[in-house]
Design a protein around this motif. Structure first.
Motif, PDB file in Angstrom:
ATOM      1  N   MET B   1       1.605  -1.143   0.089  1.00 30.66           N
ATOM      2  CA  MET B   1      -0.159  -0.517   0.305  1.00 30.66           C
ATOM      3  C   MET B   1       0.741   1.379  -0.219  1.00 30.66           C
ATOM      4  SD  MET B   1      -2.654   1.113   2.602  1.00 30.66           S
ATOM      5  CE  MET B   1      -3.385  -0.705   2.686  1.00 30.66           C
ATOM      6  N   ASN B   2       0.519   2.016  -1.346  1.00 33.20           N
ATOM      7  CA  ASN B   2       1.444   3.166  -0.758  1.00 33.20           C
ATOM      8  C   ASN B   2       1.081   4.925   0.204  1.00 33.20           C
ATOM      9  OD1 ASN B   2      -0.125   5.236  -2.016  1.00 33.20           O
ATOM     10  ND2 ASN B   2       0.231   4.860  -3.521  1.00 33.20           N
ATOM     11  N   LYS B   3       2.462   5.194   0.234  1.00 35.60           N
ATOM     12  CA  LYS B   3       2.133   6.124   1.441  1.00 35.60           C
ATOM     13  C   LYS B   3       1.287   7.047   1.627  1.00 35.60           C
ATOM     14  CE  LYS B   3       4.736  10.157   3.643  1.00 35.60           C
ATOM     15  NZ  LYS B   3       5.777  10.941   3.391  1.00 35.60           N
ATOM     16  N   LEU B   4       0.547   7.041   0.642  1.00 32.93           N
ATOM     17  CA  LEU B   4      -0.654   8.292   0.542  1.00 32.93           C
ATOM     18  C   LEU B   4      -1.530   7.811   0.473  1.00 32.93           C
ATOM     19  CD1 LEU B   4      -0.760  11.700  -1.235  1.00 32.93           C
ATOM     20  CD2 LEU B   4      -1.480  10.366  -2.641  1.00 32.93           C
ATOM     21  N   VAL B   5      -2.081   6.346  -0.166  1.00 33.48           N
ATOM     22  CA  VAL B   5      -3.365   5.547   0.635  1.00 33.48           C
ATOM     23  C   VAL B   5      -3.316   5.550   1.901  1.00 33.48           C
ATOM     24  CG1 VAL B   5      -4.918   3.940   0.120  1.00 33.48           C
ATOM     25  CG2 VAL B   5      -3.465   5.515  -1.976  1.00 33.48           C
ATOM     26  N   ARG B   6      -2.354   5.226   2.331  1.00 33.31           N
ATOM     27  CA  ARG B   6      -1.934   5.202   4.259  1.00 33.31           C
ATOM     28  C   ARG B   6      -2.565   6.235   5.103  1.00 33.31           C
ATOM     29  NH1 ARG B   6      -0.504   0.014   7.755  1.00 33.31           N
ATOM     30  NH2 ARG B   6      -2.329   0.307   7.122  1.00 33.31           N
ATOM     31  N   ALA B   7      -2.051   7.057   4.540  1.00 37.05           N
ATOM     32  CA  ALA B   7      -2.048   8.931   4.997  1.00 37.05           C
ATOM     33  C   ALA B   7      -3.224   9.018   5.154  1.00 37.05           C
ATOM     34  CB  ALA B   7      -1.364   9.898   4.308  1.00 37.05           C
ATOM     35  N   ALA B   8      -4.523   8.704   4.512  1.00 34.30           N
ATOM     36  CA  ALA B   8      -5.572   8.764   4.065  1.00 34.30           C
ATOM     37  C   ALA B   8      -6.341   8.205   4.516  1.00 34.30           C
ATOM     38  CB  ALA B   8      -5.940   8.929   2.414  1.00 34.30           C
ATOM     39  N   GLN B   9      -6.323   6.941   4.862  1.00 36.03           N
ATOM     40  CA  GLN B   9      -6.532   5.842   5.437  1.00 36.03           C
ATOM     41  C   GLN B   9      -6.875   5.925   6.956  1.00 36.03           C
ATOM     42  OE1 GLN B   9      -6.401   2.074   3.577  1.00 36.03           O
ATOM     43  NE2 GLN B   9      -7.187   2.698   1.675  1.00 36.03           N
ATOM     44  N   THR B  10      -5.465   6.590   7.529  1.00 37.58           N
ATOM     45  CA  THR B  10      -5.922   6.230   8.808  1.00 37.58           C
ATOM     46  C   THR B  10      -5.942   7.512   9.123  1.00 37.58           C
ATOM     47  OG1 THR B  10      -3.201   5.849   8.222  1.00 37.58           O
ATOM     48  CG2 THR B  10      -3.425   7.192  10.650  1.00 37.58           C
ATOM     49  N   SER B  11      -5.997   8.985   8.322  1.00 33.38           N
ATOM     50  CA  SER B  11      -6.227  10.196   8.608  1.00 33.38           C
ATOM     51  C   SER B  11      -7.989   9.829   9.197  1.00 33.38           C
ATOM     52  CB  SER B  11      -6.231  10.941   7.746  1.00 33.38           C
ATOM     53  OG  SER B  11      -7.055  11.663   6.687  1.00 33.38           O
ATOM     54  N   GLN B  12      -8.634   9.291   7.740  1.00 36.51           N
ATOM     55  CA  GLN B  12      -9.872   9.406   7.705  1.00 36.51           C
ATOM     56  C   GLN B  12     -10.353   8.149   9.302  1.00 36.51           C
ATOM     57  OE1 GLN B  12     -12.325  10.438   5.955  1.00 36.51           O
ATOM     58  NE2 GLN B  12     -13.884   9.143   6.028  1.00 36.51           N
ATOM     59  N   SER B  13      -9.453   7.436   9.428  1.00 31.90           N
ATOM     60  CA  SER B  13     -10.122   6.470  10.685  1.00 31.90           C
ATOM     61  C   SER B  13      -9.738   7.096  12.332  1.00 31.90           C
ATOM     62  CB  SER B  13      -9.726   5.030  10.875  1.00 31.90           C
ATOM     63  OG  SER B  13      -8.466   4.881  10.678  1.00 31.90           O
ATOM     64  N   LEU B  14      -9.185   7.875  12.009  1.00 34.73           N
ATOM     65  CA  LEU B  14      -8.645   8.717  13.502  1.00 34.73           C
ATOM     66  C   LEU B  14      -9.605   9.894  13.288  1.00 34.73           C
ATOM     67  CD1 LEU B  14      -4.541   8.399  13.786  1.00 34.73           C
ATOM     68  CD2 LEU B  14      -6.014   7.470  15.018  1.00 34.73           C
ATOM     69  N   SER B  15      -9.928  10.412  12.274  1.00 33.57           N
ATOM     70  CA  SER B  15     -10.875  11.483  12.193  1.00 33.57           C
ATOM     71  C   SER B  15     -12.384  10.738  12.792  1.00 33.57           C
ATOM     72  CB  SER B  15     -11.264  11.946  10.918  1.00 33.57           C
ATOM     73  OG  SER B  15     -10.162  12.600  10.467  1.00 33.57           O
ATOM     74  N   LEU B  16     -12.757  10.382  12.722  1.00 33.56           N
ATOM     75  CA  LEU B  16     -13.743   9.872  12.777  1.00 33.56           C
ATOM     76  C   LEU B  16     -13.588   9.201  14.088  1.00 33.56           C
ATOM     77  CD1 LEU B  16     -16.709   8.822  12.216  1.00 33.56           C
ATOM     78  CD2 LEU B  16     -15.993   5.861  11.536  1.00 33.56           C
ATOM     79  N   ALA B  17     -12.960   8.086  14.689  1.00 29.83           N
ATOM     80  CA  ALA B  17     -13.414   8.169  15.582  1.00 29.83           C
ATOM     81  C   ALA B  17     -12.651   9.030  16.953  1.00 29.83           C
ATOM     82  CB  ALA B  17     -11.909   6.243  16.245  1.00 29.83           C
ATOM     83  N   ALA B  18     -12.218   9.939  16.692  1.00 28.21           N
ATOM     84  CA  ALA B  18     -11.965  11.322  17.619  1.00 28.21           C
ATOM     85  C   ALA B  18     -13.116  12.093  17.977  1.00 28.21           C
ATOM     86  CB  ALA B  18     -10.679  12.035  17.231  1.00 28.21           C
TER      87      ALA B  18
END
Lengths: 81, 329
Positions: B1-18
């Protein structure tokens, strides 16, 4: 409000770093209470104008800040209703 | 998985949970405290590192609240925050990150940084206000100890991900989520047909037949008639009804449901498989969604659309994953 009685406001400025951080906690508490009170006001049938008057802001400002944030099941009064 | 996708998915899931965490305490702006809570329930190495140090969601929530109350007390104000309620993120609106939290997340995907949740955690423990260090202190640890633990868990050997087996003619998408509850409870939740609407956004209600959840059992579901905010949903009549079949159930580690549209001719059914693994402080759930690809000329038309299809599949998987986790918070 009983839970947030101000016991004594210490004008302790000896540790400004801790003091500033504490102020940010105070903002958090103020934000929480503001939303809670706005929702309670709307539930009790107050209009946006009444809420704005009590908060000391314009009706537009109160509506813009809170209209989306509140519990959508609260029936809100329209201005000319 | 490339960094861009990983960063986008990470920020999406952290945003929702936070933001979900912010919503339950009556706030609409997620700050660094909420970002910390989101990391505690994160499925990546950052969450595993925190939980392996004995930091679970309840303890972390308590520590954040106590820290704020202690800071208020230092001003001479004796106050407690209103009691937290349930998560109302999905019914309300107007959510945003605080500038500080947003800044940390942006930095974590900067140059020479990985953009995953571990990178966010590294930025967070180094945040300059000292709030996070104090919270960690309440939880009996220090930023240094946490970073050490993260380095151990984050080693490349730990990061071999199971990949869903490819089946010819079938498309699939897969994602992992962490659920802060014991495996047995998560299995029970996923095995209950009445609870399907909780985690499958395309189902609004299930016909309650009182029938036991047995293998091969079929239930009728209806698409939701309204959005969470009360607005009606527009949907073609033939897509209203869905049949839901329990196709596999191995307590407590595997369960699979098949979804089909009984009123649509040539409809393709969707298989949702859940694999549960016990982990520190809860359960790691792998969700795999698969469906058969169209045959004939339609497959050629669909070919250039595959990246979009993959993205849409990820969105629905993400919704399901976060809904399961939310049910236990």
């Amino acid at each position: 409000m009983e839970s947030s009685q101000i016991a004594a406001v210490a004008a302790d400025t000896s540790d400004p770093r801790a003091g500033l951080r504490a102020v940010s906690s105070l903002r958090l508490l103020a934000d929480t209470l503001e939303l809670l009170q706005v929702e309670a006001a709307l539930r009790s049938g107050m209009s946006w104008q009444d809420i704005a008057d009590a908060l000391g802001v314009t009706r537009q400002a109160a509506h813009k800040k809170h209209s989306k944030r509140i519990d959508p099941t609260i029936p809100t009064l329209r201005r000319n209703a | 998985m490339n960094k861009l996708v990983r960063a986008a998915q990470t920020s999406q899931s952290l945003s929702l949970a936070a933001m979900e965490e912010a919503s339950r305490v009556g706030l609409r702006e997620a700050g660094i405290g909420h970002l910390f809570l989101a990391l505690v329930i994160n499925d990546q190495s950052a969450g595993r590192a925190l939980r392996s140090m004995g930091i679970d969601l309840d303890a972390a929530r308590r520590a954040v609240e106590e820290q704020h109350e202690a800071q208020l007390a230092s001003l001479g104000i004796e106050a407690s925050f209103p009691e937290a309620g349930r998560i109302v993120f999905h019914e309300t609106d107007g959510y945003a990150w605080s500038p500080r939290a947003l800044d940390l997340i942006t930095k974590s995907s900067g140059k020479n940084k990985t953009g995953d949740a571990a990178a966010v955690l590294r930025e967070l423990v180094a945040e300059p206000s000292g709030l996070i260090a104090e919270i960690l202190d309440r939880l009996g640890t220090t930023p240094e100890a946490l970073l050490n633990q993260l380095d151990q868990i984050d080693s490349p050997a730990e990061n071999t991900k199971p990949v869903a087996a490819k089946v010819k003619g079938r498309a699939s998408g897969s994602m992992e989520t962490f659920v802060p509850a014991p495996m047995e409870e998560v299995w029970e939740f996923l095995a209950d047909p009445i609870l399907v609407p909780e985690w499958e956004p395309s189902i609004g209600s299930i016909e309650h037949t009182g029938q036991e959840a047995t293998l091969g059992g079929v239930w009728q579901g209806l698409a939701p008639a309204s959005h969470p905010d009360g607005k009606p949903v527009n949907i073609k009549p033939q897509y209203r009804r869905r049949s839901i079949e329990l196709v596999s159930a191995h307590r407590p580690e595997r369960i699979a449901w098949n979804f089909a549209h009984p009123d649509v001719s040539r409809s393709s059914s969707v298989l949702m498989e859940f694999t549960l693994v016990n982990t520190t402080g809860g359960t790691q759930v792998q969700i795999t969604k698969s469906w058969s690809r169209r045959n004939g000329w339609r497959s050629l038309v669909a070919l250039p659309l595959r990246p979009i299809q993959k993205f849409l599949a990820w969105i629905t998987l993400f919704q399901t994953g976060s809904a399961i986790s939310r049910a236990f918070r």
